[in-house]
Scaffold this active site. Structure first.
Site: not given
Lengths: 287, 267
Positions: B96, B63-65
């Site tokens: 991140k 769940g991230t970009t």
């Protein structure tokens, strides 16, 4: 009665031997006590003697001094390794005796001491060179592989039930930034970088010759560096070029073992230069 | 290792087994560390049963970009900052990007715990490499180390999609490493569940000869549009630029403001 007397004798030897307080007895005590101490502290590798020696390691260095001579020279664009070839028996195939081994395309080593031990060390070093290429995606630097070999040797001076490797190694090569390197390791696991060095029998003579003759002019060209190595070996090798094995690495080129014909040519050149020098000196004296 | 059995070399796990004896616990031995697991637990077997069709399926979402691309003047790295636990937003300003050293960055996507742990371990290895070899580790070597760590735990449920970005003496480097120990070198990568949206944007806007400002804008666009459409990405855009003399942090901007700037007519 008897046991008491023996015991007291032993204890008095111990205090006598280990006490370095009295100077008058110092010389006597060190030579005698070393033998006694050696008798007690040289069986196991993992035991220090009271005066700080690891006798097994020192005996390994003695084993190295019995091996045939090897010399290494670091030039500007070339590194040279020369070894004294031991004469082979009549029925023995000459090719199977190789004292100069490639560890990778750009690194090679020569050793002095126990050939069997050297085979193990060389094998581990070769595996490590490839392992490094696999993990780091770069060829090893000469310092890295020397450090690996030295760490391996040190590990064997500090474990139970194993004896040190009885070899000293000369490791030469080029780093990928093009710098030539020459390193020497010994059975204790230390390593140092050198401009030129020799190991094995008569290493001292060869090193003294190198200290006198290693100048910037002497290594100015590749050929000169090779001739310096041959000259150094000729100091201690009997019967000249037949008993010399030579290997060179040039920058960005793989290891090249010189053929005996090439060595003979170079030896002939050196002899001629010596004669010319002698002639000049004679002429100078006469005029 | 070649000639393993001939040389009589005993592996670490064998020696431990001799010392401790089986039955106390079974050690999963890996080159870097040993994780103690209770007897009878077998992570890879358990996970295999979970992904079996018809059974309970554990499907891990990243769940991230995050995105990174190389261009003429270096490498751009852009990440979002939303940390989610299911549909709950655990943090809107998660970090991140791990700054391994002034010439090396690592991005994180997937399980936050896995990423943080393994990339910090990678940072430790990089530091040790520098101390031992007196020169900085190359980007290919650093990514190889991370990849080998992942390989040791393959099939045991790790979740990590990371990009290792750096500049060494071979030039700018960009590698994608994931929990299956896949390691790819490339010029443009995007990871996480918002990656498809980001790829669309950066693929259409990319030119090799962009100016630095244009590259920054492209990175920001990529993340902003991905966070706009993906529920599991959001927060702020953290933008880094990897140059020859190290990385610089360019900006940290809220995506909700950026989306209004980029889509003026939309709202």
């Amino acid at each position: 009665m008897r046991p008491v007397i023996t015991l007291s004798l032993n204890t008095s030897w111990q205090t006598f031997a280990s006490g370095v307080a009295s100077n008058t007895f110092k010389h006597f005590s060190t030579s005698v006590s070393r033998n006694i101490m050696a008798a007690r502290y040289d069986r196991a590798i993992t035991v220090f003697s009271p005066d700080g020696h690891l006798f097994q390691v020192e005996y390994a260095q003695e084993a190295v001094k019995k091996g045939s001579t090897a010399v290494g020279i670091r030039g500007k664009d070339i590194v040279v390794l020369g070894v004294e070839k031991k004469s082979v028996a009549k029925l023995q195939e000459e090719r199977t005796v190789r004292k100069i081994c490639a560890l990778d395309e750009h690194v090679c080593m020569a050793f002095a001491g126990l050939t069997a031990d050297a085979r193990i060390v060389i094998n581990r070093a070769r595996v490590e060179c490839q392992s490094h290429r696999l993990t780091v995606e770069d060829p090893v630097t000469v310092e890295y592989i020397t450090r690996h070999i030295a760490t391996l040797k040190q590990r064997y001076t500090q474990s139970n039930g194993r004896r040190p490797f009885g070899i000293s190694a000369l490791i030469v090569g080029f780093d990928y930034d093009g710098t030539p390197r020459l390193y020497q390791t010994d059975p204790s696991g230390t390593y140092h970088a050198w401009k030129a060095n020799a190991i094995g029998r008569s290493a001292k003579t060869v090193r003294e010759f190198l200290e006198k003759n290693y100048t910037d002019e002497a290594i100015a060209t590749d050929n000169e560096a090779i001739k310096l190595a041959i000259k150094a070996l000729l100091e201690v090798v009997q019967s000249g070029g037949k008993n010399i094995d030579l290997a060179v690495i040039r920058r960005n080129q793989p290891l090249k073992l010189l053929e005996s014909k090439e060595i003979e040519t170079l030896v002939a050149e050196i002899e001629k230069e010596k004669e010319d020098e002698a002639e000049k000196k004679k002429q100078k004296k006469s005029t | 290792m070649a000639l393993f059995d001939v040389s009589g070399y005993k592996s670490h796990s064998e020696l431990r087994g001799q010392m401790i004896g089986t039955g106390v616990g079974h050690f999963i031995d890996r080159p870097n560390q040993t994780f103690s697991v209770p007897v009878g637990v077998d992570p890879s077997g358990f996970l295999k049963s979970c992904s079996h069709d018809g059974g309970v399926s554990i499907d891990l979402n990243h769940g991230t970009t995050t995105l990174a691309f190389t261009f003429r003047h270096g490498v751009i790295v852009a990440v979002d900052s939303r940390a989610s636990a299911g549909s709950y937003i655990a943090s809107k300003e998660a970090n991140k990007v791990i700054e391994i050293n002034p010439y090396l960055l690592g991005t994180m996507s997937g399980s936050a715990a896995d990423c943080q742990y393994w990339e910090r371990l990678l940072a430790k290895e990089c530091r040790l490499y520098k101390l031992r070899n007196k020169q900085r580790i190359s980007v290919s070597a650093a990514s190889k180390l991370l990849c080998n760590m992942m390989l040791g735990y393959r099939g045991m449920g790790l979740s990590m999609g990371s990009m290792i970005v750096g500049w060494d003496n071979k030039g700018p480097g960009l590698y994608y490493v994931d929990d299956n120990a896949k390691r790819l070198s490339g010029r443009m990568f995007s990871t996480g569940c918002g990656s498809s949206y980001a790829y669309g944007v950066i693929d259409s806007g990319y030119r090799e000869d962009m100016t630095v400002e244009e590259a920054y804008e492209l990175g920001r666009h990529g993340i902003t549009h991905a966070t706009h459409r993906d529920a599991y990405s959001g927060g702020v855009v953290n933008l880094y630029h990897m140059q020859e003399d190290g990385w610089i942090k360019v900006c940290k901007e809220d995506v909700s403001e950026l989306i209004h700037r980029y889509r003026k007519g939309m709202f």
